[in-house]
Design an enzyme around this catalytic site. Structure first.
Site, PDB file in Angstrom:
ATOM      1  N   ASP A 145      -0.329   4.349   0.753  1.00 51.52           N
ATOM      2  CA  ASP A 145      -0.763   5.409   1.833  1.00 51.52           C
ATOM      3  C   ASP A 145       0.042   5.257   3.082  1.00 51.52           C
ATOM      4  O   ASP A 145       0.360   4.001   3.349  1.00 51.52           O
ATOM      5  CB  ASP A 145      -2.459   5.651   2.094  1.00 51.52           C
ATOM      6  N   GLU A 196      -5.122   1.734   3.078  1.00 59.36           N
ATOM      7  CA  GLU A 196      -5.039   0.746   3.984  1.00 59.36           C
ATOM      8  C   GLU A 196      -4.857   1.507   5.374  1.00 59.36           C
ATOM      9  O   GLU A 196      -5.644   0.745   6.225  1.00 59.36           O
ATOM     10  CB  GLU A 196      -3.754   0.017   3.815  1.00 59.36           C
ATOM     11  N   GLU A 197      -4.336   2.436   5.535  1.00 55.70           N
ATOM     12  CA  GLU A 197      -3.941   2.867   6.867  1.00 55.70           C
ATOM     13  C   GLU A 197      -5.325   3.599   7.569  1.00 55.70           C
ATOM     14  O   GLU A 197      -5.546   3.765   8.688  1.00 55.70           O
ATOM     15  CB  GLU A 197      -2.941   4.075   6.923  1.00 55.70           C
ATOM     16  N   HIS A 211       3.897   3.725  12.572  1.00 56.37           N
ATOM     17  CA  HIS A 211       2.740   4.453  12.755  1.00 56.37           C
ATOM     18  C   HIS A 211       3.244   5.339  14.037  1.00 56.37           C
ATOM     19  O   HIS A 211       2.348   6.109  14.704  1.00 56.37           O
ATOM     20  CB  HIS A 211       1.789   3.374  13.507  1.00 56.37           C
ATOM     21  N   HIS A 252       0.998  -1.300   0.096  1.00 53.06           N
ATOM     22  CA  HIS A 252       0.054   0.087  -0.033  1.00 53.06           C
ATOM     23  C   HIS A 252       0.993   1.249   0.147  1.00 53.06           C
ATOM     24  O   HIS A 252       1.869   1.350   0.496  1.00 53.06           O
ATOM     25  CB  HIS A 252      -1.125  -0.119   1.056  1.00 53.06           C
ATOM     26  N   ASP A 293       6.495   0.977   6.362  1.00 54.27           N
ATOM     27  CA  ASP A 293       5.194   0.882   6.194  1.00 54.27           C
ATOM     28  C   ASP A 293       4.490   1.880   5.301  1.00 54.27           C
ATOM     29  O   ASP A 293       3.883   2.956   5.826  1.00 54.27           O
ATOM     30  CB  ASP A 293       4.530   0.861   7.760  1.00 54.27           C
TER      31      ASP A 293
END
Length: 444
Positions: A90, A152-153, A418, A88, A121
Site C-alpha cells: 500500500d 501499513e500507511e 510521503h 508493504h 516506499d
C-alpha cells in the site's frame, strides 16, 4: 555470471515490474481510492512470489480488512536458518496532483531517478526482493518466509494483530524489514532506532457561538488565540520540544547527519535556522519532537470579523527509545491542559500511540549483513535512526526475542517519501538487491 552481473541484467525487468506496480493505485483508504486497486496489487505480489518458489503464497485478510501476502519457501537443508522478508504494497495518497512534476501513478524517469508514488516506499523494496531472489536462483540455503502488508500507511494495525494471532507463521532467526533506507545514495545503512509516537487532537472552546469582534473583541476570550498560545508552549525559543516531564537532552551515538546535507534533504530555505540546541542527529533520533499536523479554524478566505469560539489542532509527538508511550501521552495531555490560558475549556482526545524501537546489533545476522553491504557498496555500513514509527517491529521484538530484526531498504532522503514527487534511484534497488542476495548466501 556472478550475483552483481545477474542483478544488473535483471534491472530492465525490474523497471518494467515497478512500472506495473506504480500504476496500481493501492491507497488502502476506500474513501479515496477503490479497494479493488489494493486487491489487484496484492494478487500481483502474490503471483510474483509464487513463481519464485513460494508455492503456498496466499492472501490473508487482517482485522482492518486489508490483505497481507503470506508465503514460505523451504530450503533443502534440514538445519537451515529462517529469514522473514517484509515489505508493504500500500502507498500514501498522492495529495494534490498539481504539486507533482510527473503523474503520481505513472513511473517516469528524470535525471536518472524513477518518479511515482510508491517507487521507494515501498514498492521499490518489493521489486528489490524479487531481484535478489531471481539472482540467487533455486540454490538457497535458508528457509524463507514472506509477508507483504496491505495497510501499513494507514496505521490501522491489521498486520500487527494478525502476527500476534498467528505467531508461528512468521517465526524466524532474522527478519528483514525493508521499509527504511540509506543515509544517501551509495551510503549503506541499517536503521537501528525508531521513534514511537503519540497522536492527539486538542480542542478549545471559549463561547457558545461566534460574536462580532468589533462589539466584543478585547474582553471576550478567543479560542483560536488560546490555541495559539497553548501550542506555542510546546517549544522553547531555540525550537526544542518542551513537553513537561519528557527528557529533551539525550544524544545520538550513531552516524552523524551533517547539517548542510540535512538542510538540502529537507528543503530548508536560506536564512531559516534548524531547530534545537543539539545536533541534527540528536534532534531527529534521540529527543522528543512535536509537530502540529493540522488546525481547525476559519480559513483566511471567507473568514468573518468574528471572535472564534472553538478551535482544534492535531498533534504528533515523536518519542525516542527509552520513553514509554503511555507516560509520554500522559505528559502531553497534562502539559496541554495546564498551558491553556483564560480558563478556556480544553479536551484532548488520543488518536493513537506507538512504542519506540531499538535493534540489537551484535548477532550473526548483523555481521553477515554488514559484510554483504560492504561488498555491495564498497563502503562500510553505518547505523541510522529514523523519526518514523513501525509498530510491527515491536510486535516482532516481543514475539521473537531471539530474532535479529534488520531495518533496511531502497529509500534515502532524496526519495521524498510521503511527499509529492517521490522517486527512487535505480542504483539503490540494484545495490540493495545485491546486498540482500549476498546476505542470504552468507547467513546460510
Amino acid at each position: 555470471m556472478d550475483l552483481r552481473q545477474r542483478i544488473d541484467a535483471l534491472m530492465p525487468s525490474v523497471r518494467d515490474e515497478l512500472t506495473e506496480l506504480v500504476a496500481l493505485r493501492s491507497v488502502a483508504d476506500p474513501r479515496q481510492f477503490p479497494p479493488e486497486e489494493c486487491g489487484r496489487t496484492a494478487e500481483w505480489v502474490r503471483a510474483r512470489f509464487e513463481a519464485l518458489g513460494f508455492a503456498d503464497a496466499r492472501l490473508e485478510e487482517t482485522a482492518d480488512g486489508s490483505h497481507a501476502v503470506v508465503g514460505t519457501r523451504p530450503s533443502a537443508r534440514e538445519d537451515a536458518p529462517t529469514v522473514l522478508l517484509y515489505a508493504h504494497y500500500d502507498v500514501q495518497p498522492p495529495g494534490n496532483e498539481a504539486d507533482w512534476r510527473t503523474p503520481p501513478f505513472e513511473l517516469t524517469e528524470s535525471g536518472g531517478r524513477w518518479y511515482g508514488r510508491g517507487t521507494a516506499d515501498c514498492k521499490g523494496n518489493i521489486v528489490m526482493h524479487l531481484a535478489a531472489l531471481r539472482a540467487i536462483g533455486d540454490d538457497l540455503g535458508v528457509d524463507l518466509r514472506l509477508v507483504v502488508e496491505g495497510s501499513e500507511e494507514q496505521g490501522t494495525g491489521g498486520l500487527e494483530g494478525f502476527v500476534e494471532a498467528n505467531p508461528d507463521l512468521f517465526r524466524a532467526d532474522a527478519i528483514l524489514v525493508c521499509d527504511t533506507g540509506n543515509a544517501a545514495v551509495g551510503r549503506p545503512a541499517a536503521t537501528v532506532s525508531l521513534r514511537g509516537m503519540v497522536n492527539v487532537v486538542v480542542t478549545l472552546e471559549s463561547a457558545t457561538s461566534e460574536i462580532h469582534s468589533g462589539m466584543f473583541g478585547g474582553a471576550a476570550p478567543d479560542a483560536l488565540a488560546a490555541l495559539v498560545a497553548t501550542l506555542a508552549s510546546l517549544r522553547d525559543e531555540e525550537g526544542n520540544t518542551t513537553v513537561d516531564g519528557l527528557d529533551s537532552g539525550q544524544e545520538w551515538t550513531g552516524a552523524p547527519y551533517p547539517p548542510e546535507q540535512f538542510r538540502s534533504d529537507a528543503g530548508v530555505l536560506d536564512g531559516v535556522s534548524l531547530l534545537g540546541d543539539g545536533t541534527v542527529s540528536d534532534m531527529l533520533w534521540a529527543r522528543p519532537a512535536v509537530t502540529i499536523l493540522g488546525i481547525d479554524c476559519p480559513p483566511v478566505i471567507g473568514s468573518a470579523a468574528a471572535i472564534v469560539p472553538k478551535a482544534a489542532a492535531r498533534l504528533n509527538l515523536r518519542i525516542p527509545p527509552g520513553v514509554d508511550p503511555a507516560e509520554a501521552e500522559a505528559g502531553l495531555v497534562a502539559h496541554l491542559k495546564a498551558a491553556v490560558p483564560w480558563g478556556v475549556h480544553c479536551t484532548v482526545e488520543t488518536e493513537a500511540t506507538g512504542s519506540p524501537f531499538r535493534a540489537a546489533t551484535d548477532g550473526p545476522a548483523y555481521r553477515a549483513m554488514a559484510s554483504a553491504m560492504h561488498e555491495a557498496y564498497g563502503v562500510e555500513m553505518t547505523h541510522l535512526g529514523q523519526g518514523g514509527s513501525i509498530p510491527l517491529c515491536n510486535v516482532f521484538d516481543e514475539l521473537y526475542p531471539e530474532a535479529e530484526i534488520f531495518l533496511m531498504g531502497v529509500e534515502e532522503p532524496q526519495a521524498l517519501i510521503h511527499a509529492p514527487n517521490e522517486s527512487v534511484d535505480p542504483r539503490e534497488i540494484a545495490s540493495m538487491a545485491l546486498a540482500e542476495a549476498l546476505f542470504l548466501e552468507r547467513f546460510a
